[in-house]
Design an enzyme around this catalytic site. Structure first.
Site, short mmCIF file in Angstrom:
data_model
loop_
_atom_site.label_atom_id
_atom_site.label_comp_id
_atom_site.label_asym_id
_atom_site.label_seq_id
_atom_site.Cartn_x
_atom_site.Cartn_y
_atom_site.Cartn_z
N LYS A 217 0.70 -1.80 0.04
CA LYS A 217 0.01 0.57 -0.06
C LYS A 217 0.68 1.78 -0.05
CE LYS A 217 -3.17 2.81 0.31
NZ LYS A 217 -3.90 3.07 -0.71
N CYS A 271 -3.21 11.29 1.61
CA CYS A 271 -2.52 9.72 0.85
C CYS A 271 -1.07 10.01 0.26
CB CYS A 271 -3.60 9.00 0.39
SG CYS A 271 -5.17 8.72 0.42
N1 SAJ Z 1 -1.12 14.91 -8.72
C1 SAJ Z 1 -0.29 15.87 -9.95
N2 SAJ Z 1 -0.44 15.26 -10.91
C2 SAJ Z 1 -0.80 13.88 -11.34
C3 SAJ Z 1 -1.47 12.91 -10.77
C4 SAJ Z 1 -1.69 13.75 -9.81
O1 SAJ Z 1 -0.11 16.35 -9.30
O2 SAJ Z 1 -0.29 13.74 -13.21
C5 SAJ Z 1 -1.74 15.57 -8.18
C6 SAJ Z 1 -3.52 15.79 -7.90
O3 SAJ Z 1 -3.84 16.87 -8.34
C7 SAJ Z 1 -3.47 15.27 -7.09
C8 SAJ Z 1 -2.67 14.34 -6.13
O4 SAJ Z 1 -1.95 14.12 -6.89
O5 SAJ Z 1 -2.82 17.00 -5.86
C9 SAJ Z 1 -3.26 13.26 -5.60
O6 SAJ Z 1 -3.82 12.81 -6.24
P1 SAJ Z 1 -4.47 11.29 -7.44
O7 SAJ Z 1 -5.21 11.39 -8.27
O8 SAJ Z 1 -2.97 10.60 -7.71
O9 SAJ Z 1 -4.26 10.46 -6.31
P2 SAJ Z 1 -5.63 10.43 -4.82
O10 SAJ Z 1 -4.44 10.92 -3.15
O11 SAJ Z 1 -7.22 11.15 -4.41
O12 SAJ Z 1 -5.59 8.86 -4.39
C10 SAJ Z 1 -4.27 8.05 -4.27
C11 SAJ Z 1 -4.47 6.68 -5.66
N3 SAJ Z 1 -2.96 6.21 -5.07
C12 SAJ Z 1 -2.35 5.76 -6.41
O13 SAJ Z 1 -2.57 5.97 -8.25
C13 SAJ Z 1 -1.31 5.05 -6.58
C14 SAJ Z 1 -5.76 5.80 -4.87
O14 SAJ Z 1 -5.62 4.31 -5.52
C15 SAJ Z 1 -5.81 5.16 -3.60
O15 SAJ Z 1 -6.38 4.21 -2.74
C16 SAJ Z 1 -5.50 7.03 -2.39
O16 SAJ Z 1 -4.38 7.52 -3.51
C17 SAJ Z 1 -5.23 6.35 -0.98
O17 SAJ Z 1 -6.58 5.83 -0.33
O18 SAJ Z 1 -4.60 6.18 -0.68
#
Ligand code: SAJ
Length: 435
Positions: A217, A271
């Site tokens: 995780k 997360c």
């Molecule tokens: N972000 C970027 N660039 C990208 C992708 C995301 O700047 O290319 C930023 C987003 O804007 C945001 C942050 O990263 O601020 C996180 O967003 P996210 O969509 O990557 O992830 P979360 O936090 O919504 O959810 C993550 C997910 N983990 C992964 O994709 C590995 C989700 O599957 C998990 O269940 C969740 O964390 C968790 O609960 O751990």
């Protein structure tokens, strides 16, 4: 409970993961008791309502409460399966030390009602070794029970770790369809937990040991953090070299083995910005990359603040619109949001010149009080403001046609408007193309 009978389930913690999980288990026909320390949360759920925003969750909770399959309480009661989904924040020591006290106190409460044959599953994102510590807590509380890994022969209780990996906004769909790692303290524990998840998960359920599942995780979120850090570092390099980062990434991603993520104003949410620290804390000498990635992503927020401030200062008579406060697109979650930090800092620095557009809220967060900044809708911002700072890629912002923004000074931190023309306005020109 015999193998063919549906187990009674107790879900401890009714937050963003616990409540949807409880509802999905209830939908599969099992009797679920949801437990939370907050009486208002319990009352809301027992009315068939919800206290968090998540797509389709309201209808699902309403339905399972009405059918008598889900009820909530502040007290844990006997059940066959216990699912613990409580927060694992940092200690307040400033060193990103994981605080597993909520897990341990939930385990202590569960221990009081445990009986032979029960299964205890931890779902909270946790540092490696937490499931064993939970087991030790139960052992201390219930010396009458034989526990896995601490006794010879068949233990009385099974204990496993099974993290969720759902994306906010898609939680119900992903809870049912994502693959799951199921880590048992022993292989038998993993098998017991597996037969429970099989009742409501359509994705593949893969068994392993508890420590590997805990690390899996953390690794998933650290992997994403490191990859976003690469994109954010590229955007800072592009600023220094006066390059269009979006163009560079678009072209590089045409390579069959390159897939660079998107830069933004930083990484938010509960997360990705948190979990990598759990690895760093567990192996401080072995984690230079993961630690640096955290630094790069946090540093990007300050880079954006500095560039946005320079832009606002360079045009002292212009009104400014900050587009978005959420931590990512199309959700109403503002926790640990870089957009919120950037907009809040600009509001404190520039007061009434700052207008915030956030379609997912009816009022600005507390830190905007007395700054003079105001919440406006997107139409008002486009009419009144000359400077647009894009902080969140909400669909409503993406759909603003070029005609309505062609003459604006734009700092697009999310790359949502690739057609925005370069204005010959000195610093603003470079800023528009900056990531
Ligand atoms: N972000 C970027 N660039 C990208 C992708 C995301 O700047 O290319 C930023 C987003 O804007 C945001 C942050 O990263 O601020 C996180 O967003 P996210 O969509 O990557 O992830 P979360 O936090 O919504 O959810 C993550 C997910 N983990 C992964 O994709 C590995 C989700 O599957 C998990 O269940 C969740 O964390 C968790 O609960 O751990």
């Amino acid at each position: 409970m015999r193998g063919s009978e549906l187990p009674e389930v107790c879900v401890v913690g009714l937050g963003y993961i616990g409540l949807p999980t409880a509802a999905i288990i209830a939908r599969a026909g099992m009797q679920v008791l949801g437990v939370d320390v907050a009486q208002p949360v319990v009352d809301t759920i027992n009315r068939g309502e919800i206290h968090i925003e998540e797509v389709d969750l309201d209808g699902l909770v309403h339905g399972v409460v009405q059918r008598g399959l889900l009820r909530a309480s502040t007290a844990i009661a006997p059940a066959d399966v216990f699912v613990i989904a409580v927060p694992t924040p940092f200690e307040k020591d400033g060193h990103h030390t994981p605080d597993i006290s909520y897990v341990l106190s939930a385990a202590r409460e569960v221990a009081k009602v445990l009986k032979s044959g029960d299964v205890v599953i931890l779902e909270s994102t946790s540092p490696v070794g937490t499931t064993e510590r939970m087991r030790d807590m139960i052992a201390a509380e219930r010396p009458d029970l034989k526990l896995p890994g601490l006794c010879a022969g068949t233990p009385d209780v099974s204990i496993a770790y099974c993290p969720e990996r759902v994306l906010p906004g898609r939680i119900l769909e992903e809870l049912a369809n994502n693959d799951r790692s199921i880590g048992g303290i022993t292989p038998r524990c993993a098998r017991k937990a597996l037969s429970f998840y099989k009742r409501f998960v359509r994705g593949a359920c893969v068994t392993t040991d508890a420590r590997s599942a805990e690390m899996t995780k953390l690794v998933e979120n650290a992997y994403r953090d490191v990859n976003i850090a690469f994109a954010n570092e590229l955007s800072i390099i592009a600023d220094a070299m006066d390059l269009d980062v979006w163009e560079v990434i678009r072209l590089a991603n045409r390579h069959p083995r390159v897939n660079i993520l998107q830069p933004g104003p930083g990484v938010g949410g509960h997360c990705i910005a948190v979990d990598p620290w759990f690895i760093v804390h567990g192996a401080p000498e072995q984690t230079p990359l993961i630690r640096t990635a955290r630094g790069v992503n946090d540093g990007k927020i300050h880079h954006v603040i500095a560039r946005a401030s320079a832009m606002v200062e360079a045009h002292p008579d212009r009104k400014v619109a900050c587009l978005g406060l959420a931590f990512k697109a199309n959700i109403d979650d503002f926790r640990e949001s870089p957009a919120r930090l950037v907009a809040g800092t600009l509001a404190r620095r520039f007061g009434g010149r700052i207008h915030v557009v956030e379609p997912y809220t009816a009022q600005l967060p507390l830190e905007f009080t007395d700054t003079g900044a105001s919440l406006v809708d997107v139409d008002t911002a486009l009419e009144d403001c000359d400077i647009l700072i894009v902080l969140v890629d909400h669909d409503v912002f993406k759909s603003v046609p070029l005609a309505e923004r062609a003459d604006k000074i734009v700092y697009d931190t999310r790359g949502i408007w690739p057609d925005q023309p370069a204005l010959d306005t000195g610093p603003a020109d470079a800023l528009r193309r900056a990531g």
